[in-house]
Write a protein that holds these residues in place. Structure first.
Motif, PDB file in Angstrom:
ATOM      1  N   UNK A  55       0.849  -1.185   0.000  1.00 37.97           N
ATOM      2  CA  UNK A  55       0.000   0.000   0.000  1.00 37.97           C
ATOM      3  C   UNK A  55       0.885   1.236   0.000  1.00 37.97           C
ATOM      4  N   UNK A  56       0.774   2.064  -1.023  1.00 36.12           N
ATOM      5  CA  UNK A  56       1.610   3.246  -1.139  1.00 36.12           C
ATOM      6  C   UNK A  56       0.943   4.497  -0.594  1.00 36.12           C
ATOM      7  N   UNK A  57      -0.285   4.398  -0.098  1.00 36.64           N
ATOM      8  CA  UNK A  57      -0.972   5.597   0.386  1.00 36.64           C
ATOM      9  C   UNK A  57      -0.308   6.250   1.588  1.00 36.64           C
ATOM     10  N   UNK A  77       1.140  16.276   1.233  1.00 35.42           N
ATOM     11  CA  UNK A  77      -0.183  15.692   1.437  1.00 35.42           C
ATOM     12  C   UNK A  77      -0.502  15.575   2.928  1.00 35.42           C
ATOM     13  N   UNK A  78       0.485  15.287   3.756  1.00 37.17           N
ATOM     14  CA  UNK A  78       0.291  15.097   5.192  1.00 37.17           C
ATOM     15  C   UNK A  78      -0.012  16.398   5.939  1.00 37.17           C
TER      16      UNK A  78
END
Length: 158
Positions: A55-57, A77-78
């Protein structure tokens, strides 16, 4: 009547002794996977199932960046943000290009290309808020040239 396409197929054990034609796709009936062949490698190359792909999310990436003549910034994004810039002059207030969520950030300030007479000039960080900080200087009264940087701070919610 619809056309049905069926690929050559066999068990994992059968695949290990089979060398398919270059570009041939076969079905591994033991593991329910596809194999791609190159005409040389026995068994070909097994393609990963979706469940086998990590999972790359959780990875962070840049969602916004910018630059002016004296500043740059990157928002992730964080919600993390990196920014920096340079300034030449006397003590001043630096307005941040990205407003931060709080004042829990560190500012790295360095003298930039300082001539020898700056040895007596001391640069300090004055007050700071979520959208600006104050650079203070004492000692030599000459104009100061600094570089500043803030890393891994949290951007204010929009």
């Amino acid at each position: 009547m619809p056309i049905q396409i069926q690929f050559r197929r066999g068990s994992s054990a059968e695949h290990e002794t089979f060398t398919g034609a270059p570009g041939e796709i076969t079905v591994d009936t033991t593991n329910n996977t596809l194999r791609v062949h190159d005409g040389e490698t026995p068994g070909g190359t097994t393609l990963a199932k979706r469940s086998e792909i990590p999972d790359l999310t959780p990875l962070d990436y840049i969602v916004e960046s910018g630059r002016t003549d004296t500043m740059w910034w990157r928002k992730y994004k964080s919600g993390a943000v990196d920014m920096g810039g340079h300034y030449t002059g006397n003590a001043t207030t630096i307005t941040l290009p990205v407003k931060l969520a709080n004042t829990n950030y560190e500012v790295l300030i360095t003298k930039n290309s300082a001539p020898s007479y700056w040895a007596t000039t001391h640069i300090t960080l004055g007050s700071r808020s979520a959208d600006k900080f104050v650079v203070a200087a004492y000692g030599d009264s000459a104009s100061i040239r600094i570089a500043w940087q803030i890393t891994n701070a949290i951007a204010a919610s929009e």
